[in-house]
Design a protein around this motif. Sequence first.
Motif, short mmCIF file in Angstrom:
data_model
loop_
_atom_site.label_atom_id
_atom_site.label_comp_id
_atom_site.label_asym_id
_atom_site.label_seq_id
_atom_site.Cartn_x
_atom_site.Cartn_y
_atom_site.Cartn_z
N TYR A 135 0.82 -1.20 0.00
CA TYR A 135 0.00 0.00 0.00
C TYR A 135 0.87 1.26 0.00
N ALA A 136 2.07 1.15 0.51
CA ALA A 136 3.02 2.27 0.53
C ALA A 136 4.43 1.71 0.64
N TYR A 137 5.37 2.53 0.27
CA TYR A 137 6.78 2.14 0.45
C TYR A 137 7.61 3.39 0.69
N ALA A 138 8.74 3.17 1.30
CA ALA A 138 9.72 4.24 1.52
C ALA A 138 11.09 3.71 1.10
N LEU A 139 11.74 4.45 0.22
CA LEU A 139 13.08 4.09 -0.26
C LEU A 139 14.05 5.15 0.25
N THR A 140 15.00 4.75 1.05
CA THR A 140 16.00 5.68 1.59
C THR A 140 17.26 5.58 0.76
N VAL A 141 17.65 6.71 0.15
CA VAL A 141 18.82 6.78 -0.73
C VAL A 141 19.97 7.43 0.04
N GLU A 142 21.10 6.73 0.10
CA GLU A 142 22.28 7.26 0.79
C GLU A 142 23.40 7.47 -0.23
N VAL A 143 23.95 8.69 -0.25
CA VAL A 143 25.04 9.04 -1.15
C VAL A 143 26.03 9.92 -0.39
N ASP A 144 27.21 10.10 -0.96
CA ASP A 144 28.17 11.06 -0.42
C ASP A 144 27.68 12.45 -0.79
N PRO A 145 27.31 13.29 0.18
CA PRO A 145 26.73 14.59 -0.17
C PRO A 145 27.72 15.54 -0.82
N GLU A 146 29.02 15.24 -0.76
CA GLU A 146 30.00 16.09 -1.43
C GLU A 146 30.16 15.71 -2.90
N VAL A 147 29.54 14.59 -3.30
CA VAL A 147 29.64 14.14 -4.69
C VAL A 147 28.28 14.18 -5.39
N LEU A 148 27.25 13.64 -4.74
CA LEU A 148 25.90 13.60 -5.32
C LEU A 148 24.89 14.17 -4.32
N ALA A 149 23.83 14.74 -4.86
CA ALA A 149 22.74 15.25 -4.03
C ALA A 149 21.42 14.87 -4.69
N VAL A 150 20.45 14.44 -3.87
CA VAL A 150 19.13 14.10 -4.37
C VAL A 150 18.36 15.39 -4.67
N VAL A 151 17.76 15.44 -5.85
CA VAL A 151 16.97 16.61 -6.23
C VAL A 151 15.62 16.55 -5.52
N PRO A 152 15.26 17.56 -4.73
CA PRO A 152 13.97 17.53 -4.03
C PRO A 152 12.80 17.46 -5.01
N ASP A 153 11.76 16.77 -4.60
CA ASP A 153 10.52 16.66 -5.38
C ASP A 153 10.75 16.09 -6.78
N SER A 154 11.73 15.20 -6.90
CA SER A 154 11.99 14.59 -8.21
C SER A 154 11.58 13.12 -8.25
N ALA A 155 10.87 12.64 -7.22
CA ALA A 155 10.51 11.22 -7.16
C ALA A 155 9.42 10.90 -8.17
N THR A 156 9.50 9.70 -8.71
CA THR A 156 8.46 9.16 -9.59
C THR A 156 8.07 7.77 -9.07
N GLY A 157 6.80 7.37 -9.30
CA GLY A 157 6.34 6.08 -8.83
C GLY A 157 5.12 5.61 -9.59
N PRO A 158 4.50 4.55 -9.15
CA PRO A 158 3.31 4.02 -9.84
C PRO A 158 2.19 5.07 -9.86
N SER A 159 1.39 4.99 -10.90
CA SER A 159 0.27 5.92 -11.01
C SER A 159 -0.80 5.59 -9.97
N GLY A 160 -1.62 6.59 -9.67
CA GLY A 160 -2.71 6.37 -8.70
C GLY A 160 -2.28 6.53 -7.27
N GLY A 161 -1.16 7.20 -7.03
CA GLY A 161 -0.69 7.39 -5.67
C GLY A 161 -0.04 8.75 -5.50
N PHE A 162 0.56 8.94 -4.36
CA PHE A 162 1.21 10.20 -4.01
C PHE A 162 2.69 9.93 -3.81
N ASP A 163 3.53 10.72 -4.49
CA ASP A 163 4.98 10.57 -4.40
C ASP A 163 5.59 11.84 -3.82
N SER A 164 6.59 11.65 -2.98
CA SER A 164 7.30 12.80 -2.42
C SER A 164 8.75 12.42 -2.17
#
Length: 243
Positions: free
Chosen positions: A62-91
Motif C-alpha cells: 500500500y506504501a513504500y519508503a526508499l531511503t537513498v544514501e550518497v556522499d553529499p559532497e559528490v551527489l545530491a538528491v533533487v527535491p521533489d523529483s521522485a516518480t512512482g506508480p500511477s494512482g498514488g502520491f509521491d514525495s
Amino acid sequence: MPPRPRRAAIAAPLCAGLLVLSAAPALAAPETTGLSLSVPATAAVGDTVSLGLELGETADVYAYALTVEVDPEVLAVVPDSATGPSGGFDSTEVSGPDATVVHSRLGSSPALAGDLAAGVELTAVGPGTTTVEVSVELVAADGTTTSLPAVASTEVVVAAPAPTPTEPEPTEPEPSPTEPAPTPSPTDDDDGAPAPTAAPPAAGGGSLPSTGIDALGLGAAAAVLAAIGGAALLVRRRTGGAL
C-alpha cells in the motif's frame, strides 16, 4: 479527497487509508522478491542523472519508503523529483546526506502488486567517487511492514568539469626591422645621376685639361715656328746679319 499524507516514520502517509480499511480483515505482510537499481557509472560536475529503482513481484504494497544514501559532497538528491506508480502520491524528503522517496496509495485505492518501478534524480555537485545505497520499507494496507536491507549500486565516479579555455590577451605586433638607407656610389652625384666619365686620351698625346688645347695642334704650331726661326737665321747669315 482525504488530506495529502505526510511521512512520519512511514506510518503517517497511511493514516487516511487505514481509517477507511480498519474494518477489513488483516492481510499478510507486503512482499517482494528484491530491489534492483540502476544509475550511470560516470558523470561530470553539474550533470543531473536518473536513479532507477525496481521492486520485483510485490504483493499487498500500500506504501513504500526508499531511503537513498550518497556522499553529499559528490551527489545530491533533487527535491521533489521522485516518480512512482500511477494512482498514488509521491514525495522526496531530504534530510542531511540522505533522502527518502515515499509513495502511498490514496484513500481506498487498492494495494499494489507485481513489479513496481520508481525513480529519483541526482545532481553531481563535486568530483569524487561515491556508492549509492538504497534501503526499502514496504507497508501493507493494515500497517504491516517489511524491511529490506540496503542494496548497493555500482560506484559512481564524478569527474571535475573541463576547464574553460581562456582567450589569450592581444599582444602588440613587433615593429618590422627598418632597412638601412642605400650608400651612394662614389660615381653618383648628390642627385643620384651618374657622374660624367672622362673621354679616353687621343693617340699620340691628349687633351690639356687646363686649357682644352689639343696637344697635336701645339706640336704642329711649334714645328711651323721652328721652321720660320730657322729661315730667319739663314737669311741673317746670308745677308751678313742684316735683314
